[in-house]
Design a protein around this motif. Structure first.
Motif, PDB file in Angstrom:
ATOM      1  N   THR A 181       0.845  -1.185   0.000  1.00 39.79           N
ATOM      2  CA  THR A 181       0.000   0.000   0.000  1.00 39.79           C
ATOM      3  C   THR A 181       0.876   1.229   0.000  1.00 39.79           C
ATOM      4  OG1 THR A 181      -0.098   0.007   2.405  1.00 39.79           O
ATOM      5  CG2 THR A 181      -1.872  -1.142   1.257  1.00 39.79           C
ATOM      6  N   SER A 182       0.396   2.277  -0.602  1.00 38.17           N
ATOM      7  CA  SER A 182       1.155   3.521  -0.586  1.00 38.17           C
ATOM      8  C   SER A 182       0.885   4.255   0.721  1.00 38.17           C
ATOM      9  CB  SER A 182       0.756   4.398  -1.773  1.00 38.17           C
ATOM     10  OG  SER A 182      -0.603   4.714  -1.686  1.00 38.17           O
ATOM     11  N   GLY A 183       1.769   5.172   1.073  1.00 40.30           N
ATOM     12  CA  GLY A 183       1.573   5.938   2.298  1.00 40.30           C
ATOM     13  C   GLY A 183       2.329   5.338   3.454  1.00 40.30           C
ATOM     14  N   LYS A 184       1.941   5.731   4.654  1.00 45.76           N
ATOM     15  CA  LYS A 184       2.643   5.298   5.852  1.00 45.76           C
ATOM     16  C   LYS A 184       2.316   3.851   6.191  1.00 45.76           C
ATOM     17  CE  LYS A 184       2.954   9.819   7.961  1.00 45.76           C
ATOM     18  NZ  LYS A 184       2.675  10.626   9.114  1.00 45.76           N
ATOM     19  N   ASP A 185       3.302   3.152   6.687  1.00 49.03           N
ATOM     20  CA  ASP A 185       3.121   1.784   7.159  1.00 49.03           C
ATOM     21  C   ASP A 185       2.816   1.873   8.645  1.00 49.03           C
ATOM     22  OD1 ASP A 185       3.116  -0.870   7.686  1.00 49.03           O
ATOM     23  OD2 ASP A 185       5.205  -1.234   7.151  1.00 49.03           O
ATOM     24  N   THR A 186       1.601   1.564   9.021  1.00 49.43           N
ATOM     25  CA  THR A 186       1.164   1.740  10.410  1.00 49.43           C
ATOM     26  C   THR A 186       1.768   0.727  11.357  1.00 49.43           C
ATOM     27  OG1 THR A 186      -0.811   0.427   9.970  1.00 49.43           O
ATOM     28  CG2 THR A 186      -1.019   2.816   9.757  1.00 49.43           C
ATOM     29  N   THR A 187       2.348  -0.347  10.829  1.00 46.74           N
ATOM     30  CA  THR A 187       2.938  -1.346  11.712  1.00 46.74           C
ATOM     31  C   THR A 187       4.397  -1.032  12.035  1.00 46.74           C
ATOM     32  OG1 THR A 187       3.573  -2.743   9.835  1.00 46.74           O
ATOM     33  CG2 THR A 187       1.418  -3.163  10.859  1.00 46.74           C
ATOM     34  N   ARG A 188       4.997  -0.086  11.347  1.00 44.94           N
ATOM     35  CA  ARG A 188       6.393   0.262  11.560  1.00 44.94           C
ATOM     36  C   ARG A 188       6.519   1.133  12.811  1.00 44.94           C
ATOM     37  NH1 ARG A 188       8.817   3.080   6.619  1.00 44.94           N
ATOM     38  NH2 ARG A 188       8.027   1.168   5.723  1.00 44.94           N
ATOM     39  N   LYS A 189       7.547   0.873  13.628  1.00 45.10           N
ATOM     40  CA  LYS A 189       7.770   1.653  14.837  1.00 45.10           C
ATOM     41  C   LYS A 189       8.443   2.973  14.483  1.00 45.10           C
ATOM     42  CE  LYS A 189       7.909  -1.831  18.361  1.00 45.10           C
ATOM     43  NZ  LYS A 189       8.515  -2.220  19.604  1.00 45.10           N
ATOM     44  N   THR A 190       8.144   4.004  15.258  1.00 48.74           N
ATOM     45  CA  THR A 190       8.746   5.309  15.057  1.00 48.74           C
ATOM     46  C   THR A 190      10.183   5.273  15.568  1.00 48.74           C
ATOM     47  OG1 THR A 190       6.584   6.304  15.415  1.00 48.74           O
ATOM     48  CG2 THR A 190       8.460   7.762  15.529  1.00 48.74           C
ATOM     49  N   PRO A 191      11.143   5.767  14.781  1.00 44.12           N
ATOM     50  CA  PRO A 191      12.537   5.777  15.224  1.00 44.12           C
ATOM     51  C   PRO A 191      12.714   6.633  16.486  1.00 44.12           C
ATOM     52  CG  PRO A 191      12.386   6.283  12.880  1.00 44.12           C
ATOM     53  CD  PRO A 191      10.990   6.260  13.416  1.00 44.12           C
ATOM     54  N   ALA A 192      13.731   6.307  17.272  1.00 40.66           N
ATOM     55  CA  ALA A 192      13.984   7.004  18.535  1.00 40.66           C
ATOM     56  C   ALA A 192      14.221   8.490  18.314  1.00 40.66           C
ATOM     57  CB  ALA A 192      15.172   6.381  19.243  1.00 40.66           C
ATOM     58  N   LYS A 193      14.926   8.866  17.243  1.00 40.05           N
ATOM     59  CA  LYS A 193      15.180  10.283  16.973  1.00 40.05           C
ATOM     60  C   LYS A 193      13.876  11.031  16.739  1.00 40.05           C
ATOM     61  CE  LYS A 193      19.820  10.562  15.104  1.00 40.05           C
ATOM     62  NZ  LYS A 193      20.622  10.955  13.958  1.00 40.05           N
ATOM     63  N   THR A 194      12.961  10.420  16.012  1.00 38.82           N
ATOM     64  CA  THR A 194      11.674  11.051  15.738  1.00 38.82           C
ATOM     65  C   THR A 194      10.889  11.211  17.028  1.00 38.82           C
ATOM     66  OG1 THR A 194      11.631  10.093  13.525  1.00 38.82           O
ATOM     67  CG2 THR A 194       9.544  10.877  14.403  1.00 38.82           C
ATOM     68  N   GLN A 195      10.940  10.208  17.884  1.00 37.72           N
ATOM     69  CA  GLN A 195      10.246  10.310  19.167  1.00 37.72           C
ATOM     70  C   GLN A 195      10.844  11.420  20.014  1.00 37.72           C
ATOM     71  OE1 GLN A 195      10.521   6.354  20.762  1.00 37.72           O
ATOM     72  NE2 GLN A 195       8.701   5.651  19.676  1.00 37.72           N
ATOM     73  N   ASP A 196      12.180  11.573  19.981  1.00 35.35           N
ATOM     74  CA  ASP A 196      12.845  12.638  20.731  1.00 35.35           C
ATOM     75  C   ASP A 196      12.404  14.007  20.234  1.00 35.35           C
ATOM     76  OD1 ASP A 196      14.188  10.721  22.191  1.00 35.35           O
ATOM     77  OD2 ASP A 196      16.073  10.935  21.074  1.00 35.35           O
ATOM     78  N   VAL A 197      12.355  14.166  18.919  1.00 35.81           N
ATOM     79  CA  VAL A 197      11.939  15.442  18.337  1.00 35.81           C
ATOM     80  C   VAL A 197      10.478  15.723  18.668  1.00 35.81           C
ATOM     81  CG1 VAL A 197      11.523  16.665  16.163  1.00 35.81           C
ATOM     82  CG2 VAL A 197      13.647  15.402  16.487  1.00 35.81           C
ATOM     83  N   GLY A 235       8.752  14.669  21.222  1.00 37.82           N
ATOM     84  CA  GLY A 235       8.657  15.006  22.643  1.00 37.82           C
ATOM     85  C   GLY A 235       9.150  16.416  22.922  1.00 37.82           C
ATOM     86  N   ALA A 236      10.255  16.804  22.287  1.00 41.37           N
ATOM     87  CA  ALA A 236      10.804  18.149  22.488  1.00 41.37           C
ATOM     88  C   ALA A 236       9.837  19.211  21.976  1.00 41.37           C
ATOM     89  CB  ALA A 236      12.147  18.281  21.776  1.00 41.37           C
ATOM     90  N   LEU A 237       9.238  18.965  20.819  1.00 39.61           N
ATOM     91  CA  LEU A 237       8.265  19.923  20.278  1.00 39.61           C
ATOM     92  C   LEU A 237       7.031  20.019  21.167  1.00 39.61           C
ATOM     93  CD1 LEU A 237       8.465  19.121  16.471  1.00 39.61           C
ATOM     94  CD2 LEU A 237       9.185  21.226  17.609  1.00 39.61           C
ATOM     95  N   ARG A 238       6.574  18.881  21.675  1.00 36.58           N
ATOM     96  CA  ARG A 238       5.406  18.865  22.549  1.00 36.58           C
ATOM     97  C   ARG A 238       5.682  19.647  23.834  1.00 36.58           C
ATOM     98  NH1 ARG A 238       4.218  13.875  22.062  1.00 36.58           N
ATOM     99  NH2 ARG A 238       2.577  14.264  20.572  1.00 36.58           N
ATOM    100  N   ARG A 239       6.870  19.442  24.428  1.00 39.18           N
ATOM    101  CA  ARG A 239       7.232  20.158  25.653  1.00 39.18           C
ATOM    102  C   ARG A 239       7.351  21.656  25.400  1.00 39.18           C
ATOM    103  NH1 ARG A 239      10.298  15.570  26.046  1.00 39.18           N
ATOM    104  NH2 ARG A 239      12.153  16.630  25.251  1.00 39.18           N
TER     105      ARG A 239
END
Length: 56
Positions: free
Chosen positions: A12-28, A30-34
């Motif tokens: 399927t085209s688009g995002k793969d919902t089963t793929r985990k988000t990389p740690a760097k993306t999670q860090d970014v 979280g920083a933006l949310r804070r």
């Protein structure tokens, strides 16, 4: 390849919902949310409120 989508069959085209988000993306994320939450929680200086009241 599927003639309708141009993608290999079964993919399927688009995002793969089963793929985990990389740690760097999670860090970014979280920083933006804070940063957003701390900005929302800031009090508005009285001098700015005075200026805004002059616009009314």
């Amino acid at each position: 390849m599927s003639p309708k989508t141009g993608s290999p069959s079964g993919e399927t085209s688009g995002k793969d919902t089963t793929r985990k988000t990389p740690a760097k993306t999670q860090d970014v994320n979280g920083a933006l949310r804070r940063a957003y939450e701390s900005t929302v929680d800031e009090t508005i200086p009285q001098s700015l409120l005075d200026l805004l009241s002059k616009l009314d």
